[in-house]
Design an enzyme around this catalytic site. Structure first.
Site, mmCIF file in Angstrom:
data_model
loop_
_atom_site.group_PDB
_atom_site.id
_atom_site.type_symbol
_atom_site.label_atom_id
_atom_site.label_comp_id
_atom_site.label_asym_id
_atom_site.label_seq_id
_atom_site.Cartn_x
_atom_site.Cartn_y
_atom_site.Cartn_z
ATOM 1 N N CYS A 54 36.947 33.331 15.021
ATOM 2 C CA CYS A 54 37.646 32.517 14.041
ATOM 3 C C CYS A 54 38.310 33.416 13.021
ATOM 4 O O CYS A 54 38.229 34.625 13.117
ATOM 5 C CB CYS A 54 36.719 31.513 13.374
ATOM 6 S SG CYS A 54 35.762 32.183 12.040
ATOM 7 N N ARG A 83 32.183 35.458 15.440
ATOM 8 C CA ARG A 83 30.969 34.844 14.892
ATOM 9 C C ARG A 83 30.040 34.455 16.027
ATOM 10 O O ARG A 83 29.951 33.288 16.411
ATOM 11 C CB ARG A 83 31.322 33.663 13.995
ATOM 12 C CG ARG A 83 32.070 34.130 12.784
ATOM 13 C CD ARG A 83 32.418 33.027 11.845
ATOM 14 N NE ARG A 83 31.325 32.657 10.952
ATOM 15 C CZ ARG A 83 31.499 31.881 9.884
ATOM 16 N NH1 ARG A 83 32.665 31.409 9.592
ATOM 17 N NH2 ARG A 83 30.479 31.598 9.106
ATOM 18 N N ASP A 105 31.472 35.565 0.515
ATOM 19 C CA ASP A 105 32.342 34.435 0.188
ATOM 20 C C ASP A 105 33.105 34.638 -1.125
ATOM 21 O O ASP A 105 34.020 33.875 -1.426
ATOM 22 C CB ASP A 105 31.516 33.136 0.100
ATOM 23 C CG ASP A 105 31.063 32.659 1.472
ATOM 24 O OD1 ASP A 105 31.527 33.220 2.472
ATOM 25 O OD2 ASP A 105 30.239 31.733 1.539
ATOM 26 N N LYS A 151 28.491 23.315 -0.774
ATOM 27 C CA LYS A 151 28.860 23.088 0.633
ATOM 28 C C LYS A 151 27.814 23.707 1.565
ATOM 29 O O LYS A 151 27.334 23.058 2.489
ATOM 30 C CB LYS A 151 30.240 23.720 0.933
ATOM 31 C CG LYS A 151 30.569 23.789 2.409
ATOM 32 C CD LYS A 151 31.929 24.387 2.671
ATOM 33 C CE LYS A 151 31.918 25.860 2.969
ATOM 34 N NZ LYS A 151 31.330 26.239 4.267
ATOM 35 N N ASN A 152 27.482 24.959 1.302
ATOM 36 C CA ASN A 152 26.592 25.652 2.245
ATOM 37 C C ASN A 152 25.151 25.146 2.176
ATOM 38 O O ASN A 152 24.372 25.391 3.099
ATOM 39 C CB ASN A 152 26.640 27.165 2.006
ATOM 40 C CG ASN A 152 27.965 27.747 2.464
ATOM 41 O OD1 ASN A 152 28.796 27.041 3.052
ATOM 42 N ND2 ASN A 152 28.196 29.018 2.190
ATOM 43 N N ARG A 211 38.264 22.155 2.916
ATOM 44 C CA ARG A 211 36.980 22.256 3.609
ATOM 45 C C ARG A 211 35.825 22.404 2.614
ATOM 46 O O ARG A 211 34.712 21.957 2.887
ATOM 47 C CB ARG A 211 36.962 23.479 4.536
ATOM 48 C CG ARG A 211 37.675 23.290 5.856
ATOM 49 C CD ARG A 211 37.392 24.482 6.754
ATOM 50 N NE ARG A 211 35.984 24.805 6.724
ATOM 51 C CZ ARG A 211 35.478 26.036 6.760
ATOM 52 N NH1 ARG A 211 36.264 27.080 6.860
ATOM 53 N NH2 ARG A 211 34.173 26.228 6.715
#
Ligand code: UD1
Length: 417
Positions: A116, A121, A306, A22-23, A397
């Site tokens: 968030c 952020r 993460d 994803k990243n 997500r």
């Protein structure tokens, strides 16, 4: 409303091909804007964040086409320069589109993202980078930012923190800048190298990714290309967490084990055995799960933020007291409160979680964020009875099919509607 149902599971076994990262894919999708033509990415994960990024690219004037796991973006007709507020709210990393939009449209507009679920952020480093490369910024109604630049000018940048997103922003701007750019204290995450690999394939001149000092010689234009997205190291770490809790032996394919350096060592300390060969990684846990006295998240090659919630779930079953300190994002301990509902003995003191391993009981919990949701699934694998995890949107997500992945490895996991 979709939710996950996870049951206590014995030893795992099986082989799983890890999805694309994803990243890595998000900045790669942003980079497709730098070419007024077609770019094809292979091994693109079918996740919600990719869909949001596609929605933004479509609004900017791009077309896209899926063929299996391959995604082609045609950025030949980019004609919009505004990132809609509602979409940036859904995916904060879309702020990296500023540089590519500026390259194509000479102007760009975005609403500064607010706080968030994993903490404040700010985007000040992104804005510093853009200004240093010659972009003029105007604010309207406080958080509406208008950016304007006829072209980027190469510059010497020093990032006050090795922000992943701001490093990507700087790279995306500098590849077509007039002259040379040096990015000091650049992030060294594998996703940065993935982006640089793709851009080099498009004709960019970049050296030094992975060293903390990236040097970029701007080129006049970039060209159509194809590129494969690397494996998602956080999804791989999710599988390691599953085998750590359930015991057994699993094999992951299509992974670069070197990207997991900071992750493998703590899992080994907890009692896992991990071997890697070319692009496979085998992980086993046969003996007792042991606590880690102290572990702190830090930028790559350190232990990734993460994976913090995931390892906290594992530690909830380990023998002894573990301490995890969060060194990147403030307030990323919301998963701890959900684990407490399952009976985990965790206390939060400032930026530290103190965890006494023990016995967990399945119950109804709510995913507080993407990785927190996956961590609750991992906890469910070791908890007595059934764990029901709501807030599946967060999980979608970043995971193509979390329940399916765990099921393939032998776990009792299902997605219910
Ligand atoms: C990326 C990852 C995210 C990961 C994080 C850290 C993506 C899509 N997301 O997020 O999964 O958890 O890296 O590895 O790749 N900061 C500032 N000002 C800025 C930018 C960042 O103060 O302008 C701070 C942040 O608040 C945070 C720290 O720097 O405390 C790290 O953020 P950053 O590395 O930028 O993370 P992201 O790129 O947002």
């Amino acid at each position: 409303m979709a939710y996950l149902e996870i049951r206590q599971t014995g030893p795992l076994s099986g082989t799983y091909r890890v999805q694309g990262s994803k990243n890595a894919v998000l900045p790669m999708l942003a980079a497709t804007l730098l070419v007024p033509g077609k770019t094809t990415l292979h091994r693109v994960p079918k996740i919600k964040d990719v869909n949001v990024m596609l929605e933004i690219l479509h609004l900017l004037g791009c077309c896209s086409c899926w063929e299996g796991e391959a995604l082609t973006i045609d950025a030949g007709n980019v004609n919009n320069w505004v990132i809609p507020e509602e979409l940036i709210g859904q995916m904060r990393s879309s702020v990296i589109l500023l540089a590519p939009i500026l390259y194509r449209m000479k102007k760009a507009a975005v609403v500064e993202p607010g706080g968030c679920s994993i903490g404040r952020r700010p985007i000040d480093i992104h804005l510093y980078v853009l200004q240093a490369l010659g972009v003029k910024l105007h604010y309207e109604w406080e958080e509406h930012i208008f950016a304007q630049a006829d072209y980027f000018c190469g510059a010497h940048l020093f990032l006050k923190f090795p922000s992943v997103g701001a490093t990507e922003q700087a790279i995306l701007a500098a590849v077509t800048a007039n002259g040379m750019t040096v990015i000091d204290n650049a992030a060294r995450e594998p996703e940065i190298s993935e982006l640089c690999r793709m851009l080099r394939g498009m004709g960019a001149k970049i050296t030094g990714d992975q060293t903390g000092r990236i040097v970029i010689e701007g080129v006049k234009e970039l060209f159509e290309s194809t590129c494969e997205v690397g494996a998602d190291r956080i999804v791989a770490a999710t599988c390691l967490s599953a085998v750590a809790v359930c015991s057994g032996e699993i094999t992951l394919t299509g992974v670069d084990a070197s990207h997991l350096n900071g992750v493998i060592e703590p899992f080994e300390k907890m009692g896992c055995k991990i071997w890697s060969d070319k692009d496979t990684l085998t992980a086993a846990r046969m003996d007792k799960l042991m606590a880690i006295p102290y572990l702190k998240t830090s930028p790559y090659p350190g232990f990734p933020t993460d994976v913090q919630s995931l390892i906290m779930a594992v530690m909830s079953f380990a023998d002894g007291q573990s301490v995890v300190e969060e060194g990147i994002f403030e307030g990323r301990f919301r998963t701890a409160y959900q684990l407490q509902k399952m009976g985990a003995a965790i206390i939060i003191e400032n930026n530290q979680a103190i965890i006494w391993g023990g016995h967990l009981i399945g119950t109804k919990v709510e995913a507080p964020d993407l990785r927190g949701g996956a961590a609750l699934a991992i906890a469910g694998l070791g908890a007595d009875g059934v764990t029901t995890i709501f807030g599946y949107d967060h999980i979608a997500r970043g995971y193509e099919d979390l329940a399916g992945m765990l099921f393939m490895l032998g776990a009792q996991a299902a997605l219910r509607e």
